[in-house]
Design an enzyme around this catalytic site. Structure first.
Site, mmCIF file in Angstrom:
data_model
loop_
_atom_site.group_PDB
_atom_site.id
_atom_site.type_symbol
_atom_site.label_atom_id
_atom_site.label_comp_id
_atom_site.label_asym_id
_atom_site.label_seq_id
_atom_site.Cartn_x
_atom_site.Cartn_y
_atom_site.Cartn_z
ATOM 1 N N ASN A 151 41.253 46.583 46.303
ATOM 2 C CA ASN A 151 42.720 46.494 46.348
ATOM 3 C C ASN A 151 43.388 46.673 44.988
ATOM 4 O OD1 ASN A 151 41.651 43.923 45.704
ATOM 5 N ND2 ASN A 151 43.575 42.966 46.257
ATOM 6 N N GLU A 249 35.542 34.811 44.281
ATOM 7 C CA GLU A 249 37.002 34.893 44.499
ATOM 8 C C GLU A 249 37.199 35.597 45.836
ATOM 9 O OE1 GLU A 249 39.102 33.479 42.536
ATOM 10 O OE2 GLU A 249 37.752 33.049 40.876
ATOM 11 N N CYS A 283 45.336 39.765 47.343
ATOM 12 C CA CYS A 283 44.848 38.489 47.892
ATOM 13 C C CYS A 283 45.901 37.398 47.773
ATOM 14 C CB CYS A 283 43.580 38.083 47.170
ATOM 15 S SG CYS A 283 43.799 38.020 45.386
ATOM 16 N N GLU A 462 38.298 31.898 37.415
ATOM 17 C CA GLU A 462 38.281 32.962 36.411
ATOM 18 C C GLU A 462 39.412 32.696 35.421
ATOM 19 O OE1 GLU A 462 38.446 36.548 38.959
ATOM 20 O OE2 GLU A 462 36.324 36.797 38.474
#
Ligand code: NAD
Length: 481
Positions: A151, A249, A283, A462
């Site tokens: 994405n 993630e 996301c 992260e």
């Protein structure tokens, strides 16, 4: 002649060992425009070997030199920003304007940020009065694996690679097989700037044939993965018994809470963006919009008006707000969710259909921005990640109901809260089961902040110094005085 993407292994651009390729499709036109290596475990093994060979000198060359190399890569990406943005737009279907203003600049920032961050780390020391002193020491892990989705191709790929390299690791990375082009451009850049051979290796291909061999290789010490929750579960099942470090993630089904006391104009405008940026394929997009009952009609009227004004079409046209979704399969998946929503009793307020733009994009994979109401929060439409230009509208009466509805999914990635009442915002933020909470904003990112999800949206964080810790092993050294 179609461009053949190559792997980067041991500092060289090379074809897959089996010489087999598959098609790379431009989702805006439906045309095949490049060839992708169908690499296998043997290519991954060669890449790991090259990374192992490079590790001793890369890990001991000092952070200043590593920092210089990361800056060189950032400079080269910046110098090629327009070309890279065009590649990203063609490969992914996203508007060129978005790739130019967000994706590629962020890839530059990722390298610059970690090139600088690695010069500002510190270790801890604990004095055990009066008998001993302890100090912590961090060392790189060795060879690490980085696996990323389609994405935000270069943006998310570099978000992993830059900190891994900065911390002194050597990397075997796999971009998504759906959007491999800018990862290939990055490998060309690494060769151009003279990044030492084997420090970064990029292997193209499918999840099962390239991703899994990276995950299960005994000498790959950590896996940093961004992608779907199901894939994350598979990777965890493979890697956990090997006691690898894992950063996952994963997916989201984010709530966007609109309270009656918010600045409505700003909430509506940002909600349009948080619903449909990148065709809703981020996301962090807020796909469940929950509005306080007293302003529901006002919000809905203005929101629908602005959504109807969005233009879906050729990603290269600067007037397009939405481009193509990433593939035909994904288009079909999103359309099937729109059909499901209707079966579940949902009412489509705008959108709901595939779009066939006239001209060069007539065979592309486009979908109208779609807004649906009249669904409860338990239905599949509100529970499962659609990852396309589809949002639902629902109401709440008070803070408790807003919170309950926001938390009522298995995901926990991001939530936006729109209110002028700071006490309410603060109280909600404490209780939201969500790794990221935005108050009166969306996608406002500071790269120093921890980023990640709760529940089935992931494990680990992260960003900032958190990720530098992930990519290193901490040791305590105790000296008796
Ligand atoms: P995906 O899980 O299908 O693929 C992601 C990557 O994993 C790809 O490179 C793929 O080839 C690889 N892969 C697939 N199977 C594998 C396996 N068995 N072993 C190792 N690697 C494997 O996800 P996608 O469709 O590319 O991306 C969309 C998903 O990513 C959505 O769920 C979205 O929410 C999520 N995402 C999450 C974040 C976040 O930061 N939390 C960011 C972006 C996207």
């Amino acid at each position: 002649m179609q461009e053949k993407i190559q792997n980067l292994i041991g500092g060289k651009l090379c074809p897959p060992i089996n010489q087999t390729y598959f098609d790379n499709i431009n989702p805006a036109t439906g045309e095949v425009y490049a060839q992708i290596p169908d690499s296998q475990a043997e290519d991954v093994a060669t890449a790991i070997e090259a990374a192992e060979k490079a590790f001793p000198s890369w890990s001991s060359c000092g952070q200043e030199l590593r920092s210089k190399f990361l800056h060189k890569i950032a400079d080269a990406i910046e110098a090629n920003l327009d070309a890279l943005a065009l590649d990203e737009s063609i490969d992914n279907g996203k508007p060129l304007s978005l790739a130019k203003s967000v994706d590629i600049p962020r890839a530059v920032s990722n390298f610059r940020f970690f090139a600088s961050a690695i010069l500002h780390t510190h270790n801890e020391s604990h004095y055990t009065e009066p008998i001993a002193i302890n100090y912590t020491h961090r060392s790189p892990l060795g060879v690490v694996g980085c696996i990323s989705p389609w994405n935000l191709p270069l943006y998310l790929f570099t978000w992993k690679i830059a900190p891994a390299l900065a911390a002194g690791n050597c990397v075997v990375a796999k971009p998504s097989e759906i959007t491999p082009m800018t990862a290939y451009r990055l490998s060309q850049i690494c060769v151009e700037v003279g990044l030492p051979a084997g420090v970064l290796n990029i292997v193209h291909g499918f999840g099962a044939s390239v991703g899994e061999p990276i995950v299960v290789a005994p000498t790959v010490k950590a896996i940093s993965f961004t992608g779907g929750t199901q894939t994350g579960a598979r990777i965890a099942a493979l890697a956990a018994p090997m006691f690898k470090k894992l950063s996952l993630e994963l997916g989201g089904k984010n709530a966007n809470l609109i309270f009656a006391d918010c600045k409505l104009e700003e909430a509506v405008a940002t909600s349009v963006r948080s619903s449909f940026a990148n065709q809703g394929q981020i996301c962090l997009c807020g796909s469940r919009i929950l509005v306080e009952k007293s302003i529901y009609e006002d919000f809905k009227t203005e929101f629908i008006k602005q959504v109807k004004a969005l233009k879906t079409g050729d990603p290269l046209d600067e007037h397009s707000n939405l481009g193509a979704v990433v593939s035909e399969a994904h288009q079909q998946k999103v359309l099937s969710y729109i059909a499901l929503a209707q079966k579940e009793g949902g009412k489509i307020l705008t959108g709901g259909n595939a779009v066939k733009p006239e001209g060069r994009c007539e065979n592309g994979f486009f979908i109208e921005p779609t807004v649906i109401e009249n669904l409860n929060q338990n239905c599949r439409t509100n529970q499962e990640e659609i990852f396309g230009p589809v949002v639902t509208l629902d109401t709440f009466d008070n803070d408790a109901e807003a919170l309950a509805k926001a938390n009522a999914t298995t995901y926990g990635l991001a939530t936006s809260v729109w209110t002028e009442n700071l006490t309410r915002a603060h109280n909600l933020a404490q209780k939201l089961e969500s790794g990221v909470v935005w108050i009166n904003c969306w996608l406002l990112r500071d790269l120093r902040t921890p980023f990640g999800g709760m529940k089935q949206s992931g494990v680990g964080r992260e960003g900032g110094f958190e990720v530098l810790k992930f990519f290193s092993e901490e040791k305590n050294i105790c000296i008796k005085l």
